[in-house]
Design an enzyme around this catalytic site. Structure first.
Site, PDB file in Angstrom:
ATOM      1  N   ARG A  10       0.810  -1.231   0.000  1.00 52.69           N
ATOM      2  CA  ARG A  10       0.000   0.000   0.000  1.00 52.69           C
ATOM      3  C   ARG A  10       0.834   1.267   0.000  1.00 52.69           C
ATOM      4  NH1 ARG A  10      -3.257  -3.637   2.885  1.00 52.69           N
ATOM      5  NH2 ARG A  10      -2.070  -3.279   4.770  1.00 52.69           N
ATOM      6  N   GLU A  47       0.425  -7.932  15.206  1.00 50.64           N
ATOM      7  CA  GLU A  47      -0.742  -8.169  16.048  1.00 50.64           C
ATOM      8  C   GLU A  47      -1.500  -9.439  15.685  1.00 50.64           C
ATOM      9  OE1 GLU A  47      -1.877  -5.354  12.741  1.00 50.64           O
ATOM     10  OE2 GLU A  47      -0.185  -5.619  14.063  1.00 50.64           O
TER      11      GLU A  47
END
Length: 150
Positions: A10, A47
């Site tokens: 991205r 995470e």
């Protein structure tokens, strides 16, 4: 700042225009096996699991260069820590890490990780936090949905 780097994929959309605007070179950080002639960071935790490391071009920066690291989202800081490690391995210094979104509820674990890795001196900032993404708009009593997209 001498150069700017960003992560696959991205940041490849908005990192190069930022670098062009600042008249600085841009280089990529990608997953292992995606680029030739690279150096690789150690594996790191995110995470949602573990990553095998990040790679950057071996000749992307010169000794002592100051680097801005750009990412789309910072959560636990694992990906950013791999970038900081790689820049240091190449002889550079990360001036700061700039992110679009920061998950503030994970700051305590990121602070702990960065202390453990001895990289707490690298500033991290973000344009917005998840608080903004969770805000629900309040509509006035006079609002009437006409069913059309506007």
């Amino acid at each position: 700042i001498d150069s700017i780097c960003g992560f696959d994929a991205r940041v490849f959309v908005f990192g190069p225009p930022i670098a062009l605007g600042m008249k600085k070179p841009f280089f990529m950080m990608r997953k292992p096996g995606k680029m030739p002639n690279t150096i690789q960071s150690a594996s790191y935790d995110v995470e949602y699991g573990k990553r095998e490391g990040m790679c950057m071009p071996r000749d992307a920066i010169k000794e002592g260069e100051r680097v801005l690291v750009i990412d789309d989202l910072v959560a636990t800081g694992g990906t950013l820590s791999s970038a900081i490690e790689l820049v240091k391995m190449a002889g550079g210094v990360v001036v700061e890490c700039a992110c679009i979104v920061e998950l503030k509820f994970l700051i305590p674990s990121r602070v702990e990780l960065y202390k453990k890795l001895n990289i707490s001196d690298v500033p991290i900032w973000a344009l917005i936090s998840e608080e903004v993404l969770n805000n629900e708009a309040e509509l006035g009593a006079e609002y009437k949905d006409d069913g059309e997209e506007h």
